[in-house]
Motif scaffolding. Structure first.
Motif: not given
Length: 317
Positions: A99-100, A105, A224, A227-228
Motif C-alpha cells: 500500500t506504500d 511491488r 488501493s 489491496l484493502q
C-alpha cells in the motif's frame, strides 16, 4: 495286603486328616498362584466378574494407546496451524507494504509467492500415521476428525466406543478436488453486499473445481481498493485459523483429561480384580500354618490310635 479299619476313633482321625490335608493343599495352591479364585470352580460369581473386569482393563489399554496416537495427530495438526498463522501474517504484512507507493511491488510479489509456496508445502507435509487433517484430495470430504476417547458397555455387555471429535471442515486448508472446501483455496468475499462481487482466494493449487474470484497477489496494477479487499480477506483467514487452533487446543485438552481418567480407571479395575480373585498372602500364611499344624496333630493322633492297647494304657497310667 489290604486292611479294613473298624476302629471308630481311627476313622474319625482319618476323616479329619483328609480334610486338613485338602485345606493345606488348597491354600498352598493359592499361595503359589497368588490367586484365591483361579477357575470358575473356585467361585463362579467372582471368577465371572473378574473375567469381565479383565476384558475392560484390556480394552482400556487399547483406548490408552489410541488416545496417545490421537494426541500426536492433534499436536501435529495444531503445530501446523500455528505455522500457517505465522506465514499468513507475513503475507498480510507484505500486502500492507504494497500500500506504500515507495515499495517495489515486483519484489513484494516475489516475496508473497514464496510465502504461498511455504503454505502449500506445510499443508502437504502434515502427515501422521497415514492421515493429513489439513489436506483433502477425495471427492467427498470427511465430516469429522475423531480419536477414541473411551468405551461404555450396553445392558447385555456390548462394547460401544466413545469418540472425541472435531469438524473436519474446520481443519481442511487445501482441497485439491473442490477448492471451496479448503480455507486457503476457497473464495472469500471482501464485501458480501458489493456488486459486482469482490471475492478473493489465497492459493491456487489446481483443484478440479477451482475457486471463483481473484487470487490474492501483488502487481503494479493492484489498486488501493484491491489491496484493502485482500487485507479484509486475509483477516478473515487469520480469524478462521485462530479459531481452528483454539478448537484443536481444546480437543487436545479433552484427550489429556481422558488419558488421566483412563489411567485412574485402569488402576481401579486392577484393584477390583485383585479384591475378587487375588490371594490375601497374610491370611493365607496363617491358614496354611494352621492347616499344617492340624495335619501334624491328626497324624500324631492316628499314630497313637494305631499303637497297641497296652501301650495306650501305659500312657494313661
Amino acid at each position: 495286603m489290604a486292611y479294613t479299619i473298624t476302629d471308630v476313633g481311627a476313622l474319625n482321625v482319618l476323616t479329619v486328616l483328609r480334610g486338613v490335608s485338602k485345606e493345606a493343599d488348597t491354600v498352598q495352591r493359592q499361595v503359589s498362584s497368588e490367586l484365591r479364585v483361579e477357575t470358575a470352580a473356585d467361585n463362579a460369581s467372582s471368577w465371572a466378574s473378574a473375567t469381565t473386569l479383565r476384558s475392560d482393563e484390556n480394552a482400556l489399554k487399547t483406548v490408552g494407546d489410541a488416545l496417545g496416537l490421537g494426541a500426536a495427530k492433534v499436536d501435529t495438526a495444531y503445530t501446523a496451524i500455528t505455522s500457517l498463522i505465522d506465514v499468513v501474517s507475513e503475507i498480510r504484512k507484505t500486502v500492507v507494504s504494497a500500500t506504500d507507493p515507495a515499495n517495489d511491488r515486483d519484489k513484494l510479489s516475489v516475496t508473497m509467492e514464496q510465502y504461498k509456496s511455504q503454505l502449500e508445502s506445510a499443508v502437504n507435509s502434515v502427515n501422521f500415521s497415514g492421515e493429513n487433517w489439513l489436506l483433502n484430495r477425495d471427492a467427498t470430504a470427511p465430516v469429522q476428525r475423531s480419536v477414541i476417547g473411551g468405551f461404555v458397555r450396553g445392558p447385555n455387555g456390548e462394547y460401544y466406543p466413545q469418540n472425541i471429535t472435531y469438524p473436519a471442515a474446520n481443519t481442511i486448508m487445501i482441497d485439491t478436488n473442490n477448492a471451496s472446501r479448503g480455507l486457503l483455496t476457497k473464495s472469500i468475499s471482501a464485501d458480501p453486499d458489493a456488486v459486482p462481487a469482490r471475492d478473493y482466494y489465497l492459493l491456487d493449487v489446481g483443484s478440479t473445481t477451482s475457486a471463483a474470484g481473484t487470487e490474492i497477489s501483488i502487481s503494479t496494477t493492484s489498486t488501493s481498493q484491491d489491496l484493502q479487499d485482500m487485507l479484509t480477506v486475509l483477516d478473515n483467514i487469520l480469524s478462521s485459523l485462530n479459531a481452528t487452533a483454539a478448537g484443536l487446543g481444546t480437543m487436545n485438552s479433552r484427550i489429556e483429561d481422558r488419558q488421566d481418567f483412563v489411567a485412574t480407571l485402569s488402576t481401579s479395575l486392577k484393584t477390583s480384580i485383585g479384591a475378587l480373585v487375588d490371594t490375601d498372602m497374610d491370611e493365607a500364611s496363617v491358614r496354611l500354618s494352621a492347616a499344617q499344624t492340624a495335619r501334624d496333630m491328626a497324624t500324631e493322633a492316628l499314630s497313637v490310635m494305631n499303637t497297641s492297647a497296652s501301650k495306650v494304657l501305659i500312657l494313661l497310667e
